[in-house]
Design a protein around this motif. Sequence first.
Motif, PDB file in Angstrom:
ATOM      1  N   GLY A  60      79.792  25.511  33.588  1.00  9.87           N
ATOM      2  CA  GLY A  60      78.323  25.477  34.247  1.00  9.87           C
ATOM      3  C   GLY A  60      77.331  24.516  32.914  1.00  9.87           C
ATOM      4  O   GLY A  60      76.189  25.082  32.794  1.00  9.87           O
ATOM      5  N   PHE A  61      78.027  23.919  31.675  1.00  5.61           N
ATOM      6  CA  PHE A  61      77.192  23.911  30.349  1.00  5.61           C
ATOM      7  C   PHE A  61      77.380  22.115  30.775  1.00  5.61           C
ATOM      8  O   PHE A  61      78.516  21.338  30.098  1.00  5.61           O
ATOM      9  CB  PHE A  61      77.905  23.782  29.114  1.00  5.61           C
ATOM     10  N   GLY A  62      76.605  21.994  31.711  1.00  6.04           N
ATOM     11  CA  GLY A  62      75.787  20.350  31.817  1.00  6.04           C
ATOM     12  C   GLY A  62      74.984  19.989  30.135  1.00  6.04           C
ATOM     13  O   GLY A  62      74.557  20.392  29.281  1.00  6.04           O
ATOM     14  N   LEU A  63      74.639  18.321  31.074  1.00  4.78           N
ATOM     15  CA  LEU A  63      73.737  17.628  29.850  1.00  4.78           C
ATOM     16  C   LEU A  63      71.898  18.189  30.283  1.00  4.78           C
ATOM     17  O   LEU A  63      71.874  18.682  31.085  1.00  4.78           O
ATOM     18  CB  LEU A  63      74.201  16.276  30.316  1.00  4.78           C
ATOM     19  N   THR A  90      87.391  -1.740  29.925  1.00  5.93           N
ATOM     20  CA  THR A  90      88.656  -1.306  31.250  1.00  5.93           C
ATOM     21  C   THR A  90      88.714  -0.179  31.705  1.00  5.93           C
ATOM     22  O   THR A  90      89.546  -0.448  33.210  1.00  5.93           O
ATOM     23  CB  THR A  90      89.799  -2.308  31.228  1.00  5.93           C
ATOM     24  N   ARG A  91      88.939   0.967  31.245  1.00  5.77           N
ATOM     25  CA  ARG A  91      89.807   2.094  30.899  1.00  5.77           C
ATOM     26  C   ARG A  91      88.215   3.046  30.889  1.00  5.77           C
ATOM     27  O   ARG A  91      88.704   2.912  29.819  1.00  5.77           O
ATOM     28  CB  ARG A  91      91.500   2.245  30.452  1.00  5.77           C
ATOM     29  N   LEU A  92      88.403   4.576  31.814  1.00 10.08           N
ATOM     30  CA  LEU A  92      87.680   5.143  30.826  1.00 10.08           C
ATOM     31  C   LEU A  92      88.261   6.774  31.494  1.00 10.08           C
ATOM     32  O   LEU A  92      88.703   6.285  32.510  1.00 10.08           O
ATOM     33  CB  LEU A  92      86.428   5.518  31.650  1.00 10.08           C
ATOM     34  N   VAL A  93      88.789   7.285  30.176  1.00  8.20           N
ATOM     35  CA  VAL A  93      88.863   8.671  30.483  1.00  8.20           C
ATOM     36  C   VAL A  93      88.133  10.231  29.767  1.00  8.20           C
ATOM     37  O   VAL A  93      86.961   9.133  29.314  1.00  8.20           O
ATOM     38  CB  VAL A  93      90.399   8.213  29.042  1.00  8.20           C
ATOM     39  N   SER A  94      87.846  10.713  29.942  1.00  9.65           N
ATOM     40  CA  SER A  94      87.050  11.561  30.007  1.00  9.65           C
ATOM     41  C   SER A  94      87.931  13.587  29.982  1.00  9.65           C
ATOM     42  O   SER A  94      88.844  13.364  30.719  1.00  9.65           O
ATOM     43  CB  SER A  94      86.202  11.702  31.120  1.00  9.65           C
ATOM     44  N   SER A  95      87.842  13.918  29.320  1.00 13.65           N
ATOM     45  CA  SER A  95      87.882  15.644  29.286  1.00 13.65           C
ATOM     46  C   SER A  95      87.362  16.169  30.310  1.00 13.65           C
ATOM     47  O   SER A  95      86.606  14.896  31.305  1.00 13.65           O
ATOM     48  CB  SER A  95      87.214  16.527  28.498  1.00 13.65           C
ATOM     49  N   PRO A  96      87.855  17.071  31.373  1.00 12.96           N
ATOM     50  CA  PRO A  96      87.848  18.109  32.393  1.00 12.96           C
ATOM     51  C   PRO A  96      86.845  17.672  32.046  1.00 12.96           C
ATOM     52  O   PRO A  96      86.045  19.039  33.328  1.00 12.96           O
ATOM     53  CB  PRO A  96      89.103  18.631  32.559  1.00 12.96           C
ATOM     54  N   LEU A  97      85.481  18.783  30.933  1.00 15.87           N
ATOM     55  CA  LEU A  97      85.029  19.873  31.267  1.00 15.87           C
ATOM     56  C   LEU A  97      83.730  19.125  32.229  1.00 15.87           C
ATOM     57  O   LEU A  97      83.576  18.091  31.615  1.00 15.87           O
ATOM     58  CB  LEU A  97      84.344  20.131  29.968  1.00 15.87           C
ATOM     59  N   GLN A  98      82.621  19.600  31.990  1.00 17.08           N
ATOM     60  CA  GLN A  98      81.308  19.052  33.161  1.00 17.08           C
ATOM     61  C   GLN A  98      80.354  18.407  31.913  1.00 17.08           C
ATOM     62  O   GLN A  98      80.212  17.231  32.544  1.00 17.08           O
ATOM     63  CB  GLN A  98      80.323  20.213  33.442  1.00 17.08           C
ATOM     64  N   ARG A  99      80.320  18.573  30.725  1.00 18.93           N
ATOM     65  CA  ARG A  99      79.753  17.627  29.860  1.00 18.93           C
ATOM     66  C   ARG A  99      80.214  16.944  29.619  1.00 18.93           C
ATOM     67  O   ARG A  99      79.326  15.465  29.340  1.00 18.93           O
ATOM     68  CB  ARG A  99      78.865  18.786  28.954  1.00 18.93           C
ATOM     69  N   THR A 100      81.355  16.580  29.409  1.00 18.31           N
ATOM     70  CA  THR A 100      82.204  15.575  29.158  1.00 18.31           C
ATOM     71  C   THR A 100      82.142  14.054  30.083  1.00 18.31           C
ATOM     72  O   THR A 100      81.897  13.262  30.360  1.00 18.31           O
ATOM     73  CB  THR A 100      83.316  14.954  28.728  1.00 18.31           C
ATOM     74  N   GLN A 101      82.279  15.511  31.396  1.00 18.57           N
ATOM     75  CA  GLN A 101      81.693  14.349  32.807  1.00 18.57           C
ATOM     76  C   GLN A 101      80.422  13.402  33.111  1.00 18.57           C
ATOM     77  O   GLN A 101      79.942  12.646  34.070  1.00 18.57           O
ATOM     78  CB  GLN A 101      82.909  15.274  34.079  1.00 18.57           C
ATOM     79  N   GLU A 102      79.867  14.331  33.263  1.00 18.42           N
ATOM     80  CA  GLU A 102      78.616  13.941  33.533  1.00 18.42           C
ATOM     81  C   GLU A 102      78.166  13.354  31.861  1.00 18.42           C
ATOM     82  O   GLU A 102      77.562  11.618  32.797  1.00 18.42           O
ATOM     83  CB  GLU A 102      77.156  15.372  33.059  1.00 18.42           C
ATOM     84  N   SER A 103      78.760  12.925  31.058  1.00 15.22           N
ATOM     85  CA  SER A 103      78.493  12.287  29.845  1.00 15.22           C
ATOM     86  C   SER A 103      79.112  10.505  30.349  1.00 15.22           C
ATOM     87  O   SER A 103      79.245   9.365  29.633  1.00 15.22           O
ATOM     88  CB  SER A 103      78.934  12.893  28.196  1.00 15.22           C
ATOM     89  N   VAL A 105      85.772  10.309  26.188  1.00 15.97           N
ATOM     90  CA  VAL A 105      84.961  10.807  26.469  1.00 15.97           C
ATOM     91  C   VAL A 105      85.453  12.462  26.119  1.00 15.97           C
ATOM     92  O   VAL A 105      86.134  12.568  27.215  1.00 15.97           O
ATOM     93  CB  VAL A 105      83.302  10.448  27.266  1.00 15.97           C
ATOM     94  N   SER A 106      84.784  12.250  25.119  1.00 13.56           N
ATOM     95  CA  SER A 106      85.615  13.917  24.491  1.00 13.56           C
ATOM     96  C   SER A 106      84.930  14.782  23.789  1.00 13.56           C
ATOM     97  O   SER A 106      83.355  15.199  24.017  1.00 13.56           O
ATOM     98  CB  SER A 106      86.880  14.244  23.760  1.00 13.56           C
ATOM     99  N   HIS A 107      84.483  15.994  22.773  1.00 10.71           N
ATOM    100  CA  HIS A 107      83.806  16.515  22.387  1.00 10.71           C
ATOM    101  C   HIS A 107      84.169  16.230  20.640  1.00 10.71           C
ATOM    102  O   HIS A 107      85.489  15.545  20.053  1.00 10.71           O
ATOM    103  CB  HIS A 107      84.923  18.305  22.415  1.00 10.71           C
ATOM    104  N   GLN A 108      83.785  17.385  20.254  1.00  9.83           N
ATOM    105  CA  GLN A 108      83.263  16.938  18.469  1.00  9.83           C
ATOM    106  C   GLN A 108      84.197  17.435  17.471  1.00  9.83           C
ATOM    107  O   GLN A 108      84.529  16.730  16.892  1.00  9.83           O
ATOM    108  CB  GLN A 108      81.804  17.996  18.214  1.00  9.83           C
ATOM    109  N   ALA A 109      85.271  18.246  17.581  1.00  6.05           N
ATOM    110  CA  ALA A 109      86.309  19.007  17.302  1.00  6.05           C
ATOM    111  C   ALA A 109      87.285  17.948  17.122  1.00  6.05           C
ATOM    112  O   ALA A 109      88.587  17.626  16.122  1.00  6.05           O
ATOM    113  CB  ALA A 109      86.569  20.700  17.431  1.00  6.05           C
ATOM    114  N   PRO A 110      87.535  17.751  18.719  1.00  9.07           N
ATOM    115  CA  PRO A 110      88.861  16.950  18.377  1.00  9.07           C
ATOM    116  C   PRO A 110      88.507  15.284  18.134  1.00  9.07           C
ATOM    117  O   PRO A 110      90.081  14.905  18.103  1.00  9.07           O
ATOM    118  CB  PRO A 110      89.149  16.459  20.531  1.00  9.07           C
TER     119      PRO A 110
END
Length: 206
Positions: A27-30, A51-64, A145-150
Amino acid sequence: MPAERLHLVRHGEVYNPDHVLYERIDGFGLSDAGREMTRAAARHLADRPVTRLVSSPLQRTQESSEPFTEQFGLAPVLDERVIEPWNAFAGKRMKKAVLNPLNWRFLINPSKPSWGEPFTSIASRMLEGMAAAWDETSTGDVVIVSHQAPIWIAHLAVAGEKLSHSPTTRRCALSSVTSFTRRADGSFEEIAYAEPAAGGIDLGAV
């Protein structure tokens, strides 16, 4: 031909009015500003052959990931290996949580860290995810598309530096882009860092 570059992109500003540690909570989106930040990150890479896009499965990364989908016509591949670390303080406001004696047991070993997923675990899964994305890309660039710590821990691991650190020292702004190439021996080499979307409220990161 193999892939050319790999870019770790942090998500944009999150709508978090209560300023809690959002960790892996649904529930934490952009925020509106966060969506504009992600567009700036995508524009920063507009001249690259992504040519390739990968994302963490969390809402904020998918929206990003959405501006990259629009710009390059790529559907994001969801990868649990690049997700936010788990954290004992999830859902809490850190300034209050650290003052509660019941939580002090989580602060006894910051080098591990004792409050969440070990730094070594984060580094291992991130490097594995980066290598897999690279190997699955025959040409062009990879965006993850990932997160700060990783992202910061991947930076430390690639640089051969100690993984233990204070979260306050991380160089990983919202919607920042950390870029890598890969040597002949398979190891990654960081080649660039950019903050195309400077600004935003950076509250709630693990």
